[in-house]
Motif scaffolding. Structure first.
Motif, PDB file in Angstrom:
ATOM      1  N   UNK A 118      -7.215  12.144 -58.493  1.00 11.27           N
ATOM      2  CA  UNK A 118      -8.608  12.390 -58.008  1.00 11.27           C
ATOM      3  C   UNK A 118      -9.825  11.998 -58.688  1.00 11.27           C
ATOM      4  N   UNK A 119      -9.438  12.004 -60.028  1.00 11.55           N
ATOM      5  CA  UNK A 119     -10.667  11.566 -60.971  1.00 11.55           C
ATOM      6  C   UNK A 119     -10.919  10.077 -60.646  1.00 11.55           C
ATOM      7  N   UNK A 120      -9.648   9.240 -60.623  1.00  7.60           N
ATOM      8  CA  UNK A 120      -9.700   7.751 -60.331  1.00  7.60           C
ATOM      9  C   UNK A 120     -10.299   7.276 -59.275  1.00  7.60           C
ATOM     10  N   UNK A 121      -9.893   8.196 -58.370  1.00 11.33           N
ATOM     11  CA  UNK A 121     -10.503   7.817 -56.775  1.00 11.33           C
ATOM     12  C   UNK A 121     -11.927   8.227 -56.674  1.00 11.33           C
ATOM     13  N   UNK A 122     -12.501   9.115 -57.583  1.00  9.45           N
ATOM     14  CA  UNK A 122     -13.879   9.457 -57.537  1.00  9.45           C
ATOM     15  C   UNK A 122     -14.747   8.252 -58.330  1.00  9.45           C
ATOM     16  N   UNK A 123     -14.038   7.771 -59.323  1.00  7.04           N
ATOM     17  CA  UNK A 123     -14.509   6.497 -59.929  1.00  7.04           C
ATOM     18  C   UNK A 123     -14.621   5.451 -58.896  1.00  7.04           C
ATOM     19  N   UNK A 124     -13.611   5.418 -58.179  1.00  7.40           N
ATOM     20  CA  UNK A 124     -13.837   4.204 -57.138  1.00  7.40           C
ATOM     21  C   UNK A 124     -15.177   4.373 -56.113  1.00  7.40           C
ATOM     22  N   UNK A 125     -15.018   5.537 -55.615  1.00 12.13           N
ATOM     23  CA  UNK A 125     -16.398   5.899 -54.715  1.00 12.13           C
ATOM     24  C   UNK A 125     -17.488   5.838 -55.446  1.00 12.13           C
ATOM     25  N   UNK A 126     -17.661   6.097 -56.724  1.00 12.90           N
ATOM     26  CA  UNK A 126     -18.728   5.668 -57.462  1.00 12.90           C
ATOM     27  C   UNK A 126     -18.995   4.144 -57.279  1.00 12.90           C
ATOM     28  N   UNK A 127     -18.040   3.331 -57.371  1.00 11.11           N
ATOM     29  CA  UNK A 127     -18.344   2.086 -57.291  1.00 11.11           C
ATOM     30  C   UNK A 127     -18.652   1.470 -56.087  1.00 11.11           C
TER      31      UNK A 127
END
Length: 185
Positions: A118-127
């Motif tokens: 979930x944390x990694x996915x959130x970083x991707x959403x930020x990108x």
């Protein structure tokens, strides 16, 4: 002009999704996946060499990685590199190949990995949102400079938002698939 802006935004968003897939592929899910060895480099005759360039990596069983070096003299160096990589796996060297047995994940470790996903996915959403912001700024600049009309700018902003929504949905789907993979026993 509008096409260039939307294409650049979609390209950045696609790269964010590709980076997410790559990063998630390196997370152990209790099954053998050669991609967890992607970052392992071996000191081979004084040069740092990626493991996959000096050995073949196969998956003979669901939870076993089999590393067969092209040059048997590199076996010790490969074993040392695997220890140094700190993968949490103990290599078993039988003199001609190295076996890495992937232990089954506990329920607690599965939940921890799901949180990490979930944390990694959130970083991707930020990108993805960053790409959206850059495209919106470019649209406003083009409108201000007279390269776009008001109607074209509004249409472009709608297209940018649609691309953002699609990319965000794709991030959610990728993360959900990985979580499902982690949480199924």
């Amino acid at each position: 002009m509008a096409n260039e802006i939307i294409e650049q935004a979609q390209d950045k968003m696609a790269k964010a999704n590709d980076a997410l897939r790559k990063e998630l592929s390196e997370i152990r899910a209790g099954v053998a996946n050669p991609s967890i060895l992607r970052n392992v480099n071996v000191d081979y005759y004084g040069a740092e060499t990626p493991l996959n360039q000096i050995a073949s990596i196969s998956v003979p069983e669901a939870r076993v990685l089999l590393i067969t070096p092209f040059d048997k003299s590199a076996l010790k160096d490969i074993e040392q590199a695997l220890f140094a990589a700190d993968l949490g796996l103990t290599p078993a060297n039988d003199g001609s190949v190295i076996r890495l047995v992937i232990p089954a994940l506990t329920e607690e470790s599965r939940k921890d990995l799901a949180k990490e996903v979930k944390g990694i996915a959130e970083k991707s959403k930020v990108a993805v949102r960053s790409a959206r912001r850059d495209a919106m700024d470019a649209s406003k600049r083009a409108l201000k400079d007279g390269d776009l009309s008001e109607d074209e700018a509004h249409q472009l902003e709608d297209d940018i938002q649609k691309a953002t929504d699609a990319a965000t949905k794709q991030v959610d789907e990728i993360a959900a698939d990985k979580e499902k993979e982690l949480l199924t026993i």
